[in-house]
Write an enzyme that holds these catalytic residues in place. Sequence first.
Site, PDB file in Angstrom:
ATOM      1  N   HIS A  92     -98.066  18.313 -42.559  1.00  0.00           N
ATOM      2  CA  HIS A  92     -97.249  19.223 -43.376  1.00  0.00           C
ATOM      3  C   HIS A  92     -96.966  18.599 -44.740  1.00  0.00           C
ATOM      4  O   HIS A  92     -97.341  17.457 -44.997  1.00  0.00           O
ATOM      5  CB  HIS A  92     -95.950  19.590 -42.644  1.00  0.00           C
ATOM      6  CG  HIS A  92     -95.085  18.422 -42.272  1.00  0.00           C
ATOM      7  ND1 HIS A  92     -94.348  17.711 -43.188  1.00  0.00           N
ATOM      8  CD2 HIS A  92     -94.855  17.829 -41.064  1.00  0.00           C
ATOM      9  CE1 HIS A  92     -93.683  16.753 -42.567  1.00  0.00           C
ATOM     10  NE2 HIS A  92     -93.984  16.791 -41.274  1.00  0.00           N
ATOM     11  N   ARG A 130     -89.746  12.569 -37.817  1.00  0.00           N
ATOM     12  CA  ARG A 130     -89.608  13.083 -39.196  1.00  0.00           C
ATOM     13  C   ARG A 130     -88.249  12.629 -39.719  1.00  0.00           C
ATOM     14  O   ARG A 130     -87.286  12.574 -38.946  1.00  0.00           O
ATOM     15  CB  ARG A 130     -89.745  14.606 -39.239  1.00  0.00           C
ATOM     16  CG  ARG A 130     -89.598  15.193 -40.636  1.00  0.00           C
ATOM     17  CD  ARG A 130     -90.116  16.642 -40.752  1.00  0.00           C
ATOM     18  NE  ARG A 130     -89.375  17.603 -39.971  1.00  0.00           N
ATOM     19  CZ  ARG A 130     -89.780  18.126 -38.824  1.00  0.00           C
ATOM     20  NH1 ARG A 130     -90.946  17.784 -38.317  1.00  0.00           N
ATOM     21  NH2 ARG A 130     -89.033  19.004 -38.178  1.00  0.00           N
ATOM     22  N   ASP A 144     -80.712  20.944 -45.229  1.00  0.00           N
ATOM     23  CA  ASP A 144     -81.956  20.845 -44.447  1.00  0.00           C
ATOM     24  C   ASP A 144     -82.249  19.368 -44.181  1.00  0.00           C
ATOM     25  O   ASP A 144     -82.880  18.707 -44.998  1.00  0.00           O
ATOM     26  CB  ASP A 144     -83.098  21.510 -45.230  1.00  0.00           C
ATOM     27  CG  ASP A 144     -84.400  21.507 -44.451  1.00  0.00           C
ATOM     28  OD1 ASP A 144     -84.404  21.118 -43.277  1.00  0.00           O
ATOM     29  OD2 ASP A 144     -85.426  21.899 -45.048  1.00  0.00           O
ATOM     30  N   GLU A 196     -89.454  14.903 -46.775  1.00  0.00           N
ATOM     31  CA  GLU A 196     -89.493  14.934 -45.316  1.00  0.00           C
ATOM     32  C   GLU A 196     -90.843  14.551 -44.709  1.00  0.00           C
ATOM     33  O   GLU A 196     -91.496  15.373 -44.061  1.00  0.00           O
ATOM     34  CB  GLU A 196     -89.101  16.326 -44.821  1.00  0.00           C
ATOM     35  CG  GLU A 196     -89.830  17.493 -45.494  1.00  0.00           C
ATOM     36  CD  GLU A 196     -89.374  18.840 -44.925  1.00  0.00           C
ATOM     37  OE1 GLU A 196     -89.480  19.020 -43.706  1.00  0.00           O
ATOM     38  OE2 GLU A 196     -88.930  19.687 -45.715  1.00  0.00           O
ATOM     39  N   HIS A 244     -86.482  27.289 -48.006  1.00  0.00           N
ATOM     40  CA  HIS A 244     -87.701  27.034 -48.785  1.00  0.00           C
ATOM     41  C   HIS A 244     -87.510  27.815 -50.081  1.00  0.00           C
ATOM     42  O   HIS A 244     -87.848  28.990 -50.170  1.00  0.00           O
ATOM     43  CB  HIS A 244     -88.950  27.488 -48.020  1.00  0.00           C
ATOM     44  CG  HIS A 244     -89.167  26.689 -46.766  1.00  0.00           C
ATOM     45  ND1 HIS A 244     -89.990  27.086 -45.759  1.00  0.00           N
ATOM     46  CD2 HIS A 244     -88.649  25.506 -46.355  1.00  0.00           C
ATOM     47  CE1 HIS A 244     -89.979  26.185 -44.788  1.00  0.00           C
ATOM     48  NE2 HIS A 244     -89.162  25.230 -45.127  1.00  0.00           N
ATOM     49  N   GLU A 276     -85.772  13.546 -43.020  1.00  0.00           N
ATOM     50  CA  GLU A 276     -85.660  14.512 -44.121  1.00  0.00           C
ATOM     51  C   GLU A 276     -84.292  14.415 -44.787  1.00  0.00           C
ATOM     52  O   GLU A 276     -83.256  14.492 -44.115  1.00  0.00           O
ATOM     53  CB  GLU A 276     -85.861  15.935 -43.578  1.00  0.00           C
ATOM     54  CG  GLU A 276     -85.668  17.023 -44.623  1.00  0.00           C
ATOM     55  CD  GLU A 276     -85.992  18.418 -44.099  1.00  0.00           C
ATOM     56  OE1 GLU A 276     -85.882  18.647 -42.882  1.00  0.00           O
ATOM     57  OE2 GLU A 276     -86.351  19.271 -44.929  1.00  0.00           O
ATOM     58  N   HIS A 305     -92.455  23.428 -35.253  1.00  0.00           N
ATOM     59  CA  HIS A 305     -91.365  24.412 -35.309  1.00  0.00           C
ATOM     60  C   HIS A 305     -90.811  24.708 -33.917  1.00  0.00           C
ATOM     61  O   HIS A 305     -90.524  25.844 -33.571  1.00  0.00           O
ATOM     62  CB  HIS A 305     -91.840  25.687 -36.002  1.00  0.00           C
ATOM     63  CG  HIS A 305     -92.064  25.494 -37.471  1.00  0.00           C
ATOM     64  ND1 HIS A 305     -92.751  26.389 -38.261  1.00  0.00           N
ATOM     65  CD2 HIS A 305     -91.694  24.503 -38.307  1.00  0.00           C
ATOM     66  CE1 HIS A 305     -92.802  25.933 -39.502  1.00  0.00           C
ATOM     67  NE2 HIS A 305     -92.160  24.794 -39.554  1.00  0.00           N
ATOM     68  N   HIS A 336     -89.906  20.667 -50.170  1.00  0.00           N
ATOM     69  CA  HIS A 336     -89.840  21.979 -50.804  1.00  0.00           C
ATOM     70  C   HIS A 336     -88.548  22.061 -51.590  1.00  0.00           C
ATOM     71  O   HIS A 336     -87.590  21.329 -51.311  1.00  0.00           O
ATOM     72  CB  HIS A 336     -89.891  23.077 -49.731  1.00  0.00           C
ATOM     73  CG  HIS A 336     -88.949  22.815 -48.573  1.00  0.00           C
ATOM     74  ND1 HIS A 336     -87.636  23.185 -48.618  1.00  0.00           N
ATOM     75  CD2 HIS A 336     -89.126  22.186 -47.388  1.00  0.00           C
ATOM     76  CE1 HIS A 336     -87.056  22.798 -47.475  1.00  0.00           C
ATOM     77  NE2 HIS A 336     -87.935  22.190 -46.723  1.00  0.00           N
ATOM     78  N   ASP A 339     -83.879  18.703 -36.507  1.00  0.00           N
ATOM     79  CA  ASP A 339     -84.045  19.256 -37.862  1.00  0.00           C
ATOM     80  C   ASP A 339     -83.079  20.425 -37.955  1.00  0.00           C
ATOM     81  O   ASP A 339     -83.327  21.494 -37.373  1.00  0.00           O
ATOM     82  CB  ASP A 339     -85.498  19.702 -38.068  1.00  0.00           C
ATOM     83  CG  ASP A 339     -85.767  20.223 -39.480  1.00  0.00           C
ATOM     84  OD1 ASP A 339     -84.796  20.501 -40.227  1.00  0.00           O
ATOM     85  OD2 ASP A 339     -86.959  20.369 -39.831  1.00  0.00           O
TER      86      ASP A 339
HETATM   87  N1  GLY Z   1     -86.316  23.004 -41.591  1.00  0.00           N
HETATM   88  C1  GLY Z   1     -87.378  23.556 -42.283  1.00  0.00           C
HETATM   89  C2  GLY Z   1     -88.039  22.553 -43.085  1.00  0.00           C
HETATM   90  O1  GLY Z   1     -87.770  21.380 -42.939  1.00  0.00           O
HETATM   91  O2  GLY Z   1     -88.800  22.852 -43.963  1.00  0.00           O
HETATM   92 MN    MN Z   2     -85.955  20.672 -42.086  1.00  0.00          MN
HETATM   93 MN    MN Z   3     -87.331  21.043 -45.052  1.00  0.00          MN
END
Ligand code: GLY
Ligand code: MN
Ligand code: MN
Length: 431
Positions: free
Chosen positions: A343, A398, A264, A377, A354, A400, A236, A347, A253
């Site tokens: 992680h 990552r 996202d 992601e 989220h 996503e 984060h 979500h 991100d």
């Molecule tokens: N940007 C927050 C997440 O990817 O969950």
């Molecule tokens: Mn994200």
């Molecule tokens: Mn996300």
Amino acid sequence: MHPSLVERRRQLLAAIGDAVAILPTAPEAVRNADANYPYRADSHFLYLTGFTEPEAVLVLDGRRGKSILFCRGKNPELEIWEGFRHGPQAAAEAFAFDEAYAIEELDQRLPELLADVPALYWPLGRVAAWDARVAGWLEAVRARARFGVDAPAQFGDLLPLVDEMRLLKDEREQAILFRAGQVSAEAHVRAMQATRAGKYEYEIEAELLYHFVRNGARQPAYESIVAGGANACTLHYVANNARLNDGELLLVDAGCEFMGYAGDITRTFPVNGRFSQPQRDLYEVVLAAQLAAIAAVQPGATLDAPANAALRVLVQGMLDYKLLAGSVDGVIESGDYRRFYMHGIGHFLGLDVHDVGLRRPGGQWRQFAAGMCTTIEPGLYVRPDDSVPAAFHHIGIRIEDNVLVTANGHYVYTDAAPKRIDDIEALMQAS
Ligand code: GLY
Ligand code: MN
Ligand code: MN
């Protein structure tokens, strides 16, 4: 006003029967001194009302089948300073409430609305001040017992009922989500085009925010992560103040909020526009894991299917590149992969980044159904360690995307942001 608002309230009224439901919107939040954070209505409240002003409460009266809004009254003097307020009358017309009153009338009217009502729903046990206020209204009703007035004797949390409704996005919500995804994806393209060694992370953040705002998405859906090199291994990371170096990757991100709905997206790309061999090796592993997970998003499949599909690919990659030793099943069993992938796979996505909805109601994995929207992601993050080949140290990746579950599969609606290595390199070489 769109008709689905009325339909949602009707559906919730049907669910509560003879009960009353109370739902306040979010409070304003002080940033410092007399400056507030940009106001954002509560997502459940927004879903049921479409009303974006602060100091508002929705009341659903099950016996009479009525939806009632309490909101700020008109105030020409204050509106000169703070801007337009609907006031109860215009709000009732614009958002199709059966009744509307000034917020100052709440404490007087609620005990009347709760008289002889069997049950009461509100966001129970979430905000102590509201629990206390509800207790005060109940006390006022109970005080009238000797006149034969019954107070509610059953109490429930309102939010799970609304969570279930929010889980499936209707056509209008899907169109808004697609727009949030499109603007977010375009912003990532802009970020790739603007990236150069020697710039600072915040300069790339500025490109993202510029594209959001100029497309009517005034806020990011969450704080943007613009993480060069080793910063990508801080999940984060939001400091966004480091210099971008030749030879490193940049993980971005970021997503906008458009008409209340979140995008996202994460992309990871080389600062100099060309992946090195070790970067390429790990990137291809994450991309293959992401594609395997997306393929597993199917109506009827359980929600754990994408995570399981991605994990096998990621772990195979960890073994191939000697981050770990052993077998795929052994590493999954031991959980050792968490050193490099710590992680979840994704979500739900909607009004909240989220988004709401139980993933395992009653302890059983839920099944995907048409209208659900999820992120996918996976990532790999290699912190320096003697046991890991040095070429991979500090690499964080990552990828996503945002995926809608459809009647016969899924739809990835954020792919305007390139993610294949050739496509990223071609875009960056051309800029
Ligand atoms: N940007 C927050 C997440 O990817 O969950
Ligand atoms: Mn994200
Ligand atoms: Mn996300």
